[in-house]
Design a protein around this motif. Structure first.
Motif, PDB file in Angstrom:
ATOM      1  N   LYS A   8       0.793  -1.241  -0.086  1.00 24.90           N
ATOM      2  CA  LYS A   8       0.060   0.092   0.160  1.00 24.90           C
ATOM      3  C   LYS A   8       0.851   1.396  -0.056  1.00 24.90           C
ATOM      4  CE  LYS A   8      -2.544  -1.929   3.151  1.00 24.90           C
ATOM      5  NZ  LYS A   8      -3.284  -1.961   4.465  1.00 24.90           N
ATOM      6  N   GLU A  29       0.510   3.646   2.806  1.00 22.68           N
ATOM      7  CA  GLU A  29       0.568   3.076   4.289  1.00 22.68           C
ATOM      8  C   GLU A  29       1.917   2.288   3.981  1.00 22.68           C
ATOM      9  OE1 GLU A  29      -2.640   0.951   5.571  1.00 22.68           O
ATOM     10  OE2 GLU A  29      -3.993   2.782   5.525  1.00 22.68           O
ATOM     11  N   ASP A  31       3.270  -0.982   6.103  1.00 23.03           N
ATOM     12  CA  ASP A  31       3.413  -1.472   7.418  1.00 23.03           C
ATOM     13  C   ASP A  31       3.890  -2.918   7.413  1.00 23.03           C
ATOM     14  OD1 ASP A  31       1.539  -2.643   5.897  1.00 23.03           O
ATOM     15  OD2 ASP A  31      -0.468  -2.329   7.115  1.00 23.03           O
ATOM     16  N   ILE A  33       6.531  -5.869   7.959  1.00 23.20           N
ATOM     17  CA  ILE A  33       7.241  -6.219   9.177  1.00 23.20           C
ATOM     18  C   ILE A  33       8.771  -5.775   8.643  1.00 23.20           C
ATOM     19  CG2 ILE A  33       8.275  -8.089  10.651  1.00 23.20           C
ATOM     20  CD1 ILE A  33       5.344  -8.841  10.854  1.00 23.20           C
TER      21      ILE A  33
ATOM     22  N   SER B  13       0.725 -13.570  11.153  1.00 27.89           N
ATOM     23  CA  SER B  13       1.030 -14.020   9.409  1.00 27.89           C
ATOM     24  C   SER B  13       1.369 -12.459   9.280  1.00 27.89           C
ATOM     25  CB  SER B  13      -0.366 -14.207   8.767  1.00 27.89           C
ATOM     26  OG  SER B  13      -1.179 -13.295   8.804  1.00 27.89           O
ATOM     27  N   LEU B  14       2.155 -12.305   8.072  1.00 30.36           N
ATOM     28  CA  LEU B  14       2.483 -10.984   7.463  1.00 30.36           C
ATOM     29  C   LEU B  14       1.489  -9.933   7.368  1.00 30.36           C
ATOM     30  CD1 LEU B  14       4.982 -12.432   4.760  1.00 30.36           C
ATOM     31  CD2 LEU B  14       5.667 -11.420   7.012  1.00 30.36           C
ATOM     32  N   VAL B  17      -1.112  -7.631  10.966  1.00 31.56           N
ATOM     33  CA  VAL B  17      -0.986  -6.211  11.269  1.00 31.56           C
ATOM     34  C   VAL B  17      -1.911  -5.374  10.521  1.00 31.56           C
ATOM     35  CG1 VAL B  17       0.465  -4.348  12.083  1.00 31.56           C
ATOM     36  CG2 VAL B  17       1.267  -6.320  11.970  1.00 31.56           C
ATOM     37  N   SER B  18      -2.041  -5.451   9.036  1.00 34.08           N
ATOM     38  CA  SER B  18      -2.702  -4.381   8.327  1.00 34.08           C
ATOM     39  C   SER B  18      -4.323  -4.637   8.547  1.00 34.08           C
ATOM     40  CB  SER B  18      -2.247  -4.586   6.780  1.00 34.08           C
ATOM     41  OG  SER B  18      -3.021  -4.122   5.968  1.00 34.08           O
ATOM     42  N   GLU B  48       3.114  -6.315  15.972  1.00 35.99           N
ATOM     43  CA  GLU B  48       4.471  -6.672  15.470  1.00 35.99           C
ATOM     44  C   GLU B  48       5.564  -7.106  16.341  1.00 35.99           C
ATOM     45  OE1 GLU B  48       5.090  -3.301  12.473  1.00 35.99           O
ATOM     46  OE2 GLU B  48       7.172  -4.221  12.698  1.00 35.99           O
ATOM     47  N   ILE B  51       4.518 -10.602  17.269  1.00 35.26           N
ATOM     48  CA  ILE B  51       4.911 -11.617  15.954  1.00 35.26           C
ATOM     49  C   ILE B  51       6.366 -12.072  16.167  1.00 35.26           C
ATOM     50  CG2 ILE B  51       5.177 -11.883  13.346  1.00 35.26           C
ATOM     51  CD1 ILE B  51       2.426 -10.270  13.280  1.00 35.26           C
ATOM     52  N   LYS B  52       7.310 -10.755  16.288  1.00 33.48           N
ATOM     53  CA  LYS B  52       8.687 -10.987  16.372  1.00 33.48           C
ATOM     54  C   LYS B  52       9.087 -11.715  17.473  1.00 33.48           C
ATOM     55  CE  LYS B  52       9.715  -6.498  14.098  1.00 33.48           C
ATOM     56  NZ  LYS B  52      10.350  -5.179  14.271  1.00 33.48           N
TER      57      LYS B  52
END
Lengths: 120, 159
Positions: A8, A29, A31, A33, B13-14, B17-18, B48, B51-52
């Motif tokens: 995004k 955006e 976001d 990781i 999962s990746l 967060v979104s 985040e 997850i880490k």
């Protein structure tokens, strides 16, 4: 230099030959990781190709970034400082998160004289 | 004002967060934009982290739980995940939270962390998210260890 579209996040690159500027217009955006996997090589290439133009990093249209997006931007500023490039960072004064996140970048002005940071 | 309670348990999962950020936007529609942004920033950074830093043994369910409570006076966000007591990452995370709790000047803490990233060759920005939660969003932060679960709890007054 090509624009970047990653999930995004979008970075539009515009060259203004009259003003001798390279504008990096950020929107959307960020976001991921690990955004540095994409952003670091892209921004590094920008620094290599900008020539003697001033770089304007326009962040005011960004809606969100996570904290993992900050290090690649900081490393880009560092790379530009080593190359003695001129940078202007523009952020939105009306977005509270941008005021907090980007105003603090003024701390680099002590280290890097060719850096300007303005709210718009 | 009614009390809102948002609880969600998700598999890491990746995209999670979104996904949660978008869900928050929908769930808290009509609220003050700054309150919604605070919830989004804080939740994103905590998830985040979860997850880490999570640690799941074979056969255990791998999940992260987020809980958001909002009333007229207070906003509380809590994220929990499984951890390993032997993990160096966990110890670093808890030490960072302790350091943030002791600090009285969050702007200086944030700037100091930015400088560390500037001078490092490979700093991925760990801890910046925690400082952001405090400096940018005005939350107080704490953590609890309950059995094999780490709970990070943030709270701010909004009244």
């Amino acid at each position: 230099m090509e624009n970047l579209i990653h999930n995004k996040l979008c970075i539009d690159v515009k060259i203004d030959e009259n003003m001798n500027l390279m504008r990096l217009i950020w929107s959307g955006e960020s976001d991921d990781i690990s955004p540095s996997k994409v952003l670091s090589p892209y921004l590094s290439k920008i620094a290599e190709e900008v020539g003697n133009r001033k770089i304007v990093i326009e962040l005011y249209d960004l809606d969100f970034i996570n904290s993992s997006t900050v290090p690649p931007i900081v490393q880009f500023i560092k790379q530009c400082s080593k190359m003695n490039l001129e940078i202007l960072i523009l952020y939105s004064n009306s977005k509270e998160w941008q005021r907090y996140s980007f105003k603090s970048f003024e701390t680099f002005k002590i280290i890097y004289k060719n850096l300007q940071i303005n709210a718009v | 004002m009614r009390k809102f309670n948002f609880v969600l348990e998700v598999k890491p999962s990746l995209n999670v967060v979104s996904y949660i950020r978008n869900l928050i936007k929908l769930f808290f529609v009509g609220y003050d934009l700054q309150v919604i942004e605070s919830i989004q920033v804080c939740s994103s950074e905590l998830i985040e982290n979860a997850i880490k830093y999570r640690y799941v043994e074979d056969g255990e369910e791998d999940s992260i739980k987020i809980s958001i409570e909002l009333d007229a006076e207070q906003l509380e966000i809590q994220v929990s995940n499984k951890y390993s007591a032997k993990s160096e990452n966990l110890l670093r995370l808890l030490a960072s939270i302790d350091r943030i709790k002791r600090s009285e000047d969050f702007e200086s803490l944030y700037k100091e962390r930015l400088k560390e990233i500037f001078y490092s060759e490979s700093d991925t920005g760990n801890r910046l998210g925690l400082i952001r939660i405090i400096h940018e969003c005005g939350f107080k932060i704490d953590y609890y260890l309950s059995g094999k679960t780490l709970i990070i709890k943030t709270r701010k007054n909004i009244g």
